[in-house]
Scaffold this active site. Structure first.
Site, PDB file in Angstrom:
ATOM      1  N   SER A  17       0.726  -0.872   0.251  1.00 31.72           N
ATOM      2  CA  SER A  17       0.483   0.142  -0.251  1.00 31.72           C
ATOM      3  C   SER A  17       1.032   1.183  -0.023  1.00 31.72           C
ATOM      4  O   SER A  17       1.944   1.447  -0.987  1.00 31.72           O
ATOM      5  CB  SER A  17      -1.065  -0.170   1.485  1.00 31.72           C
ATOM      6  N   THR A  18       0.675   2.506   1.134  1.00 33.04           N
ATOM      7  CA  THR A  18       1.847   3.009   0.778  1.00 33.04           C
ATOM      8  C   THR A  18       3.322   3.324   0.809  1.00 33.04           C
ATOM      9  O   THR A  18       3.456   2.741   1.582  1.00 33.04           O
ATOM     10  CB  THR A  18       1.221   4.168   2.409  1.00 33.04           C
ATOM     11  N   HIS A  65      -2.902  -0.968  -3.540  1.00 34.86           N
ATOM     12  CA  HIS A  65      -3.421  -0.107  -4.067  1.00 34.86           C
ATOM     13  C   HIS A  65      -3.802   1.243  -4.273  1.00 34.86           C
ATOM     14  O   HIS A  65      -2.585   2.101  -3.685  1.00 34.86           O
ATOM     15  CB  HIS A  65      -4.121   0.170  -1.821  1.00 34.86           C
ATOM     16  N   MET A  78      -0.065   1.113   5.293  1.00 39.05           N
ATOM     17  CA  MET A  78      -0.400   1.071   6.131  1.00 39.05           C
ATOM     18  C   MET A  78      -1.963   0.197   6.845  1.00 39.05           C
ATOM     19  O   MET A  78      -2.440   0.389   5.361  1.00 39.05           O
ATOM     20  CB  MET A  78      -1.216   2.914   6.564  1.00 39.05           C
ATOM     21  N   ASP A 133      -3.844  -4.491   5.579  1.00 38.52           N
ATOM     22  CA  ASP A 133      -4.657  -5.799   4.922  1.00 38.52           C
ATOM     23  C   ASP A 133      -3.753  -6.311   4.284  1.00 38.52           C
ATOM     24  O   ASP A 133      -2.612  -5.915   4.401  1.00 38.52           O
ATOM     25  CB  ASP A 133      -5.080  -4.907   3.492  1.00 38.52           C
TER      26      ASP A 133
END
Length: 342
Positions: A161-162, A187, A281, A284
């Site tokens: 993600s991030t 993401h 973050m 998930d």
């Protein structure tokens, strides 16, 4: 707890004021300054020392990407890019931005306010937790490893993600065409995943594309789940694997979800898989990675020292889903090492 000091860099006066009005409503946010171009932004950074800067890419006098490239080596700063649908956003990520949001192509004030509250505000809060020391670190290219075993139908599954756009690139650029088929969730807003896949395809030895239902998972290739409202799952067809893309509700606040992908890999591939969880973050992918490990798969997590945000890998590690943590630059080599023992 001190509020997050935010600098807004946006040349549109109307949109800039809309950002100020809506972000200021959250008590966790303090707008310390605004700027209409990078030169004003530079002065505001020195004067106010913001925690996070929001940055438009298309700016007068100097574009946002060039500004980032000049800024980050001297003054590392957490930056969230606000971008229209363009692959320039990945140049911004490469230049050191923490994350980005897709600027909505609407003029409806309510929709714009909803975007600021439910997307941009969340990204700013996540970015404020990013480890500045890991922003735009140079990662040494590792000597390419090779797959010595010839076992068929192995799968590599990646979730991030991030900070993940650069982290995934750092890993897969060290993979050769002998690597088993890769399935990945990063993401990302809809539209950007196709551009990201093309970018990786141009920069890596392996073939990379945005996934479509029925795409076969082949050695030396990677399929990236499309952003939007669909999840990607691995399915077994005949003697091999394909992916299935279907609409579904968000899982852990995300669609596509890393958990959904990893759980399908656990079910379909079992011990014939390697799971990799990278910077991001939230949690998930943690439960899905645990399902993979419980099914006999080998699992790798990015370590805290190299994560932009040590969230997803930490949750996975705390659950017992991560067999071994590695620095980002070592993950490709570790992947080959575990594959060669399968």
């Amino acid at each position: 707890m001190q509020p997050i000091k935010v600098l807004i860099v946006e040349d549109s006066i109307v949109f800039r004021e809309l950002l100020v009005q809506n972000l200021s409503r959250d008590p966790a946010i303090q707008i310390v300054a605004t700027a209409g171009d990078p030169f004003e932004a530079r002065d505001a950074i020195l004067a106010h020392q913001p925690d996070v800067m929001t940055l438009d890419i298309e700016l007068p006098r100097m574009n946002g990407i060039e500004f980032l490239r000049k800024l980050m080596p001297q003054y590392p700063l957490r930056v969230v890019v606000i971008s229209s649908l363009s692959d320039k956003v990945f140049d911004a990520m490469n230049a050191g931005a923490v994350d980005f949001v897709a600027k909505p192509a609407v003029s409806n004030r309510m929709q714009l306010e909803d975007f600021i509250k439910n997307e941009l505000l969340v990204k700013i809060k996540i970015a404020s937790t990013a480890k500045i020391s890991n922003i735009k670190k140079t990662v040494m290219v590792q000597e390419q490893s090779h797959l010595s075993v010839k076992k068929k139908n192995l799968i590599v599954a990646i979730g991030a993600s991030t900070g993940g756009t650069e982290a995934i690139l750092s890993v897969v650029k060290d993979f050769g065409t002998d690597i088993p088929g890769i399935v990945a969730v990063q993401h990302m807003p809809p539209g950007f995943t196709e551009m990201y896949a093309k970018r990786l395809n141009d920069q890596c030895r392996i073939r990379v594309k945005e996934a479509r239902t029925g795409d076969r998972v082949m050695p030396g290739s990677m399929l990236i789940a499309p952003g939007g409202d669909e999840h990607m799952r691995l399915v077994k067809v005949g003697g091999g694997y394909q992916v299935e893309i279907k609409p579904g509700p968000k899982v852990n606040g995300h669609c596509p979800s890393v958990d959904v992908l990893f759980e399908s890999v656990a079910k379909m591939a079992g011990a014939d898989a390697v799971g990799i969880i990278l910077t991001g973050m939230g949690g998930d992918g943690a439960k899905g990675l645990l399902a993979m490990r419980n099914a006999g798969a080998r699992t790798i997590g990015q370590d805290e020292s190299t994560c932009i945000v040590y969230g997803m890998p930490k949750v996975a590690y705390d659950l017992g889903a991560v067999e071994r943590q590695e620095k980002l630059s070592d993950i490709a080599g570790r992947t080959y090492a575990v594959l060669n023992k399968m």
